[in-house]
Design a protein around this motif. Structure first.
Motif, PDB file in Angstrom:
ATOM      1  N   MET A   1       0.883  -1.285   0.154  1.00  0.00           N
ATOM      2  CA  MET A   1       0.175   0.156   0.019  1.00  0.00           C
ATOM      3  C   MET A   1       0.872   1.308  -0.043  1.00  0.00           C
ATOM      4  O   MET A   1       0.328   2.253  -0.018  1.00  0.00           O
ATOM      5  CB  MET A   1      -0.850   0.021   1.175  1.00  0.00           C
ATOM      6  N   LYS A   2       2.076   1.134   0.319  1.00  0.00           N
ATOM      7  CA  LYS A   2       2.827   2.458   0.533  1.00  0.00           C
ATOM      8  C   LYS A   2       2.844   3.281  -0.907  1.00  0.00           C
ATOM      9  O   LYS A   2       2.746   4.570  -0.636  1.00  0.00           O
ATOM     10  CB  LYS A   2       4.580   1.961   0.468  1.00  0.00           C
ATOM     11  N   PRO A   3       2.733   2.686  -2.119  1.00  0.00           N
ATOM     12  CA  PRO A   3       2.720   3.764  -3.301  1.00  0.00           C
ATOM     13  C   PRO A   3       1.445   4.453  -3.302  1.00  0.00           C
ATOM     14  O   PRO A   3       1.323   5.678  -4.021  1.00  0.00           O
ATOM     15  CB  PRO A   3       2.634   2.884  -4.779  1.00  0.00           C
ATOM     16  N   LEU A   8      -4.215   8.206  -0.517  1.00  0.00           N
ATOM     17  CA  LEU A   8      -5.328   8.135   0.456  1.00  0.00           C
ATOM     18  C   LEU A   8      -5.362   8.858   1.415  1.00  0.00           C
ATOM     19  O   LEU A   8      -6.593   9.603   1.519  1.00  0.00           O
ATOM     20  CB  LEU A   8      -4.956   6.650   1.325  1.00  0.00           C
ATOM     21  N   ALA A   9      -4.381   9.481   1.780  1.00  0.00           N
ATOM     22  CA  ALA A   9      -4.300  10.853   3.068  1.00  0.00           C
ATOM     23  C   ALA A   9      -4.985  11.932   2.380  1.00  0.00           C
ATOM     24  O   ALA A   9      -5.586  12.856   3.259  1.00  0.00           O
ATOM     25  CB  ALA A   9      -2.764  11.018   3.340  1.00  0.00           C
ATOM     26  N   GLN A  10      -5.212  12.005   1.018  1.00  0.00           N
ATOM     27  CA  GLN A  10      -5.844  13.462   0.554  1.00  0.00           C
ATOM     28  C   GLN A  10      -7.261  13.082   0.460  1.00  0.00           C
ATOM     29  O   GLN A  10      -7.899  13.932  -0.128  1.00  0.00           O
ATOM     30  CB  GLN A  10      -5.074  13.498  -1.024  1.00  0.00           C
ATOM     31  N   GLN A  19      -1.432  10.384   8.695  1.00  0.00           N
ATOM     32  CA  GLN A  19      -0.839   9.573   7.600  1.00  0.00           C
ATOM     33  C   GLN A  19      -0.085   8.518   8.187  1.00  0.00           C
ATOM     34  O   GLN A  19      -0.042   7.537   7.321  1.00  0.00           O
ATOM     35  CB  GLN A  19       0.080  10.536   6.771  1.00  0.00           C
ATOM     36  N   ASP A  20       0.770   8.403   9.082  1.00  0.00           N
ATOM     37  CA  ASP A  20       1.422   7.479   9.651  1.00  0.00           C
ATOM     38  C   ASP A  20       0.430   6.223  10.138  1.00  0.00           C
ATOM     39  O   ASP A  20       1.154   5.053  10.348  1.00  0.00           O
ATOM     40  CB  ASP A  20       2.434   7.721  10.520  1.00  0.00           C
ATOM     41  N   LYS A  21      -0.741   6.650  10.546  1.00  0.00           N
ATOM     42  CA  LYS A  21      -1.713   5.509  10.841  1.00  0.00           C
ATOM     43  C   LYS A  21      -2.489   5.001   9.933  1.00  0.00           C
ATOM     44  O   LYS A  21      -3.352   3.907  10.173  1.00  0.00           O
ATOM     45  CB  LYS A  21      -2.416   6.221  12.008  1.00  0.00           C
ATOM     46  N   ALA A 121      -6.045   1.348  15.973  1.00  0.00           N
ATOM     47  CA  ALA A 121      -5.752   2.818  16.144  1.00  0.00           C
ATOM     48  C   ALA A 121      -6.936   3.443  16.475  1.00  0.00           C
ATOM     49  O   ALA A 121      -7.725   3.767  15.752  1.00  0.00           O
ATOM     50  CB  ALA A 121      -5.432   3.332  14.540  1.00  0.00           C
ATOM     51  N   PRO A 122      -7.388   3.442  17.813  1.00  0.00           N
ATOM     52  CA  PRO A 122      -8.575   3.971  18.452  1.00  0.00           C
ATOM     53  C   PRO A 122      -8.976   5.288  17.766  1.00  0.00           C
ATOM     54  O   PRO A 122      -9.940   5.614  17.351  1.00  0.00           O
ATOM     55  CB  PRO A 122      -8.357   3.985  19.823  1.00  0.00           C
ATOM     56  N   GLY A 123      -8.286   6.396  18.015  1.00  0.00           N
ATOM     57  CA  GLY A 123      -8.500   7.701  17.742  1.00  0.00           C
ATOM     58  C   GLY A 123      -8.735   8.011  16.126  1.00  0.00           C
ATOM     59  O   GLY A 123      -9.681   8.585  15.468  1.00  0.00           O
ATOM     60  N   GLU A 124      -7.995   7.252  15.415  1.00  0.00           N
ATOM     61  CA  GLU A 124      -7.984   7.310  13.799  1.00  0.00           C
ATOM     62  C   GLU A 124      -9.100   6.434  13.174  1.00  0.00           C
ATOM     63  O   GLU A 124      -9.648   6.936  12.431  1.00  0.00           O
ATOM     64  CB  GLU A 124      -6.706   6.884  13.131  1.00  0.00           C
ATOM     65  N   ALA A 125      -9.574   5.718  13.915  1.00  0.00           N
ATOM     66  CA  ALA A 125     -10.653   4.590  13.709  1.00  0.00           C
ATOM     67  C   ALA A 125     -11.928   5.615  13.429  1.00  0.00           C
ATOM     68  O   ALA A 125     -12.677   5.501  13.031  1.00  0.00           O
ATOM     69  CB  ALA A 125     -10.741   3.372  14.470  1.00  0.00           C
TER      70      ALA A 125
END
Length: 223
Positions: A1-3, A8-10, A19-21, A121-125
């Motif tokens: 998924m790195k590429p 996705l972050a956008q 973004q790191d999560k 990832a509680p907060g990110e979820a």
């Protein structure tokens, strides 16, 4: 998924998500990336929707097909757009539509597994599912507008209803991404009849058309 991480972050679905999560979050959601080719069916009507897709590259169409072989284009999907998310969230729900690729591309499949996501990832979820809920609400509004077009009686009324909505959103000059056939399918009308209406609207001075570029000159005329 790195590429695809920065891509996705956008997206609105990942708005506010660190973004790191993103990678551990989507891994918890069973992330699977697949390539597809033009005319490939990504989802078949009648199948159970256990996961939803995000177009990473290319484009696709959501189609509703009748028993007589007739079809209606529900929507066109571009890179970054979601599909089948409503049915996946409901769970054990069979799709009333098919999704077919219009070009080569790639799709990311996710399962709306809130429990696994919260553990990873509680907060990110929480942000992710909040964004998903907002997207579902927006699509519900768009569906209501399309129903408004389809309830018009004639091809002319349906087409003008659609064009007026585009003009309200983008201004009198706007671009319709759909081909003539796709637009006819979207409005559930015959292509030849719709093209005849377009020609008449041009003759009446209501509309200017050049390819996919439209200028609605007299939005209150031609009813």
């Amino acid at each position: 998924m790195k590429p695809y991480k920065e891509f996705l972050a956008q997206l609105p679905l990942f708005g506010g998500v660190d973004q790191d999560k993103i990678e551990p979050l989507i891994k918890a959601l069973g992330a699977q990336t697949n390539r597809f080719v033009k005319d490939e069916t990504l989802l078949w009507a009648g199948a159970e929707a256990e996961r939803f897709g995000i177009i990473l590259e290319g484009c696709a169409q959501v189609l509703r097909e009748g028993e007589a072989g007739d079809r209606a284009v529900v929507t066109q999907l571009e890179a970054g757009e979601l599909f089948a998310e409503v049915y996946a969230c409901v769970g054990k729900s069979r799709l009333p539509v098919s999704v077919r690729a219009l070009s080569d591309g790639a799709v990311l499949w996710l399962r709306p597994d809130a429990e696994n996501a919260a553990a990873a990832a509680p907060g990110e979820a929480a942000k992710f599912f909040g964004n998903l809920a907002a997207i579902l609400a927006q699509k519900n509004l768009l569906l209501g507008r399309r129903i408004g077009h389809l309830t018009k009686r004639t091809t002319r009324e349906k087409l003008l209803s659609y064009l007026k909505e585009q003009a309200q959103v983008e201004g009198k000059a706007f671009t319709v991404a759909l081909t003539r056939q796709q637009l006819a399918d979207h409005l559930c009308v015959e292509r030849s009849a719709m093209c005849a209406v377009l020609s008449k609207l041009r003759q009446e001075g209501v509309l200017e058309v050049q390819g996919k570029n439209f200028l609605l000159k007299c939005p209150d005329e031609g009813q």
